[in-house]
Write a protein that holds these residues in place. Structure first.
Motif, PDB file in Angstrom:
ATOM      1  N   THR A 147       0.815  -1.212   0.000  1.00  0.00           N
ATOM      2  CA  THR A 147       0.000   0.000   0.000  1.00  0.00           C
ATOM      3  C   THR A 147       0.852   1.267   0.000  1.00  0.00           C
ATOM      4  N   ARG A 148       2.150   1.117   0.018  1.00  0.00           N
ATOM      5  CA  ARG A 148       3.090   2.214  -0.210  1.00  0.00           C
ATOM      6  C   ARG A 148       4.029   1.791  -1.339  1.00  0.00           C
ATOM      7  N   SER A 149       4.381   2.729  -2.197  1.00  0.00           N
ATOM      8  CA  SER A 149       5.194   2.390  -3.354  1.00  0.00           C
ATOM      9  C   SER A 149       6.575   1.937  -2.914  1.00  0.00           C
ATOM     10  N   LEU A 150       7.227   1.195  -3.780  1.00  0.00           N
ATOM     11  CA  LEU A 150       8.559   0.698  -3.433  1.00  0.00           C
ATOM     12  C   LEU A 150       9.536   1.846  -3.201  1.00  0.00           C
ATOM     13  N   GLU A 151       9.333   2.970  -3.889  1.00  0.00           N
ATOM     14  CA  GLU A 151      10.179   4.139  -3.640  1.00  0.00           C
ATOM     15  C   GLU A 151       9.893   4.774  -2.289  1.00  0.00           C
ATOM     16  N   GLU A 152       8.625   4.844  -1.900  1.00  0.00           N
ATOM     17  CA  GLU A 152       8.277   5.398  -0.592  1.00  0.00           C
ATOM     18  C   GLU A 152       8.844   4.550   0.535  1.00  0.00           C
ATOM     19  N   VAL A 153       8.778   3.233   0.381  1.00  0.00           N
ATOM     20  CA  VAL A 153       9.323   2.350   1.408  1.00  0.00           C
ATOM     21  C   VAL A 153      10.838   2.515   1.488  1.00  0.00           C
ATOM     22  N   ALA A 154      11.484   2.590   0.338  1.00  0.00           N
ATOM     23  CA  ALA A 154      12.941   2.757   0.330  1.00  0.00           C
ATOM     24  C   ALA A 154      13.354   4.051   1.005  1.00  0.00           C
ATOM     25  N   ALA A 155      12.580   5.113   0.806  1.00  0.00           N
ATOM     26  CA  ALA A 155      12.907   6.400   1.423  1.00  0.00           C
ATOM     27  C   ALA A 155      12.772   6.334   2.937  1.00  0.00           C
ATOM     28  N   ALA A 156      11.856   5.506   3.437  1.00  0.00           N
ATOM     29  CA  ALA A 156      11.631   5.398   4.878  1.00  0.00           C
ATOM     30  C   ALA A 156      12.543   4.384   5.537  1.00  0.00           C
ATOM     31  N   ALA A 157      13.160   3.514   4.740  1.00  0.00           N
ATOM     32  CA  ALA A 157      13.879   2.368   5.284  1.00  0.00           C
ATOM     33  C   ALA A 157      15.336   2.689   5.567  1.00  0.00           C
TER      34      ALA A 157
END
Length: 364
Positions: A111-121
């Motif tokens: 439910t979050r884009s792979l780019e959004e997850v990468a930015a948060a990770a």
């Protein structure tokens, strides 16, 4: 509510916090849920054989997977729709995984884009992939994962058709309107995929996933990425060998948490034959399904797994306490594993072998 002290209590608390259809989606299996229950029960059918008078003043769970040093073999399996458990979805999960020092395998159906997850990770990320009938869709996802810094691709192979998940049918589960498959925001047909409710696409000709996938398809996948490929959904020695021959860097012994076909072997039952088949291979072996205690993880390691992947328990932690709940689920499992190792006279992962376990009504 008091803070949970084990993974079972996280599940109990999550069930009181989530709505009924979401509970059924997260917790349910397919048809009669025989495999769902058996995954859990199979760990009870293996007994530990502790050894004593071993120096266990220091007990290490450290390992190396795909060349990366880790403080624990406990990893996060891919699962869809974390936004059902927390408003920040997979981004919040990633924060908790980073706190625990683990690896997060992010689902394509996040439910979050792979780019959004990468930015948060601030943790290593692997990307779980289904292959789509339109191969260009998969190729774009792979390119995006590479650009965002994901370190491996996990190909799920056990979903040529969608399993019949009757709990979801009864509760009428559908992805709520405020959530979406974030990696497909520009693909309207994909957004309707789970919106219509469970089992909405029983016809493989109408499904966006490719039911014609074969082992030759992995050669195509290798041609479009330089990332290590992990094959998830292995339950037999035959498929384990084919995966290794196709160039997989690792496999996951998995029956999709009992969500695809009912009555299969459990992952723990399948593990020994897979390990034997790959005895001469460099292909790494991971396992998921029914692991709820550190002693469960120890049994899987003793039977030859190199890493343990948690799926549902991570969602329970996310629902109960967000990133701190995710971190606590992972560290609780690590500490239980460490304690079990100490109590069995195994001070490090290299000291764990099959002599540690004995079957009780289970053949391996």
């Amino acid at each position: 509510m008091s803070k949970p002290i084990n993974l079972h209590e996280y599940e109990q608390q999550a069930m009181t916090l989530l709505d009924g259809p979401t509970c059924d989606y997260y917790a349910g299996g397919c048809e009669d849920e025989v495999t769902l229950r058996a995954n859990l029960l199979s760990f009870e059918q293996v007994r530990l054989r502790p050894r004593f008078l071993v120096d266990v003043r220091e007990v290490s769970t450290a390992t190396t997977l795909l060349g990366k040093p880790l403080n624990s073999p406990i990893l996060v399996a891919p699962s869809a729709y974390h936004g059902l458990a927390h408003a920040e979805g997979e981004c919040e999960t990633a924060r908790g995984v980073a706190q625990a020092g683990s690896i997060f395998t992010v689902s394509t159906l996040a439910t979050r884009s792979l780019e959004e997850v990468a930015a948060a990770a601030e943790c290593p990320l692997w990307f779980q992939l289904y292959v789509y009938r339109d191969r260009s869709v998969s190729e774009r996802l792979i390119a995006r994962a590479e650009a965002a810094g994901y370190q491996a691709l996990m190909l799920t192979i056990d979903r040529p058709w969608l399993g019949r998940r009757e709990r979801e049918l009864r509760s009428g589960f559908g992805v709520p309107a405020h959530l979406s498959m974030a990696n497909f925001r520009d693909v309207p047909a994909a957004q309707n995929y789970r919106r219509a409710g469970p089992n909405a696409l029983p016809d493989p000709k109408a499904d966006m996933f490719d039911a014609g996938l074969t082992w030759e398809s992995i050669a195509w996948l290798r041609s479009v990425t330089s990332l290590p490929i992990i094959v998830k959904g292995i339950l037999t020695a035959e498929d384990a060998l084919l995966a290794a021959e196709a160039g997989a860097a690792a496999i996951v012994v998995s029956n999709h948490g009992g969500r695809q076909i009912d009555g299969t072997v459990t992952t723990l039952e399948a593990l020994p034959e897979v390990v034997a088949a790959l005895a001469q291979s460099t292909c790494e072996i991971y396992i998921d399904g029914g692991i709820r205690r550190g002693s469960d993880a120890l049994k899987a390691l003793a039977l030859g797994a190199q890493a343990i992947m948690l799926g549902r328990p991570v969602l329970w932690g996310l629902a109960v306490a967000g990133s701190s709940g995710v971190a606590d689920v992972l560290t609780t499992m690590q500490r239980e594993l460490q304690r079990s190792m100490a109590l069995c006279g195994r001070p490090n992962l290299a000291s764990i072998d099959r002599s540690l376990v004995r079957p009780s009504g289970m053949v391996f």
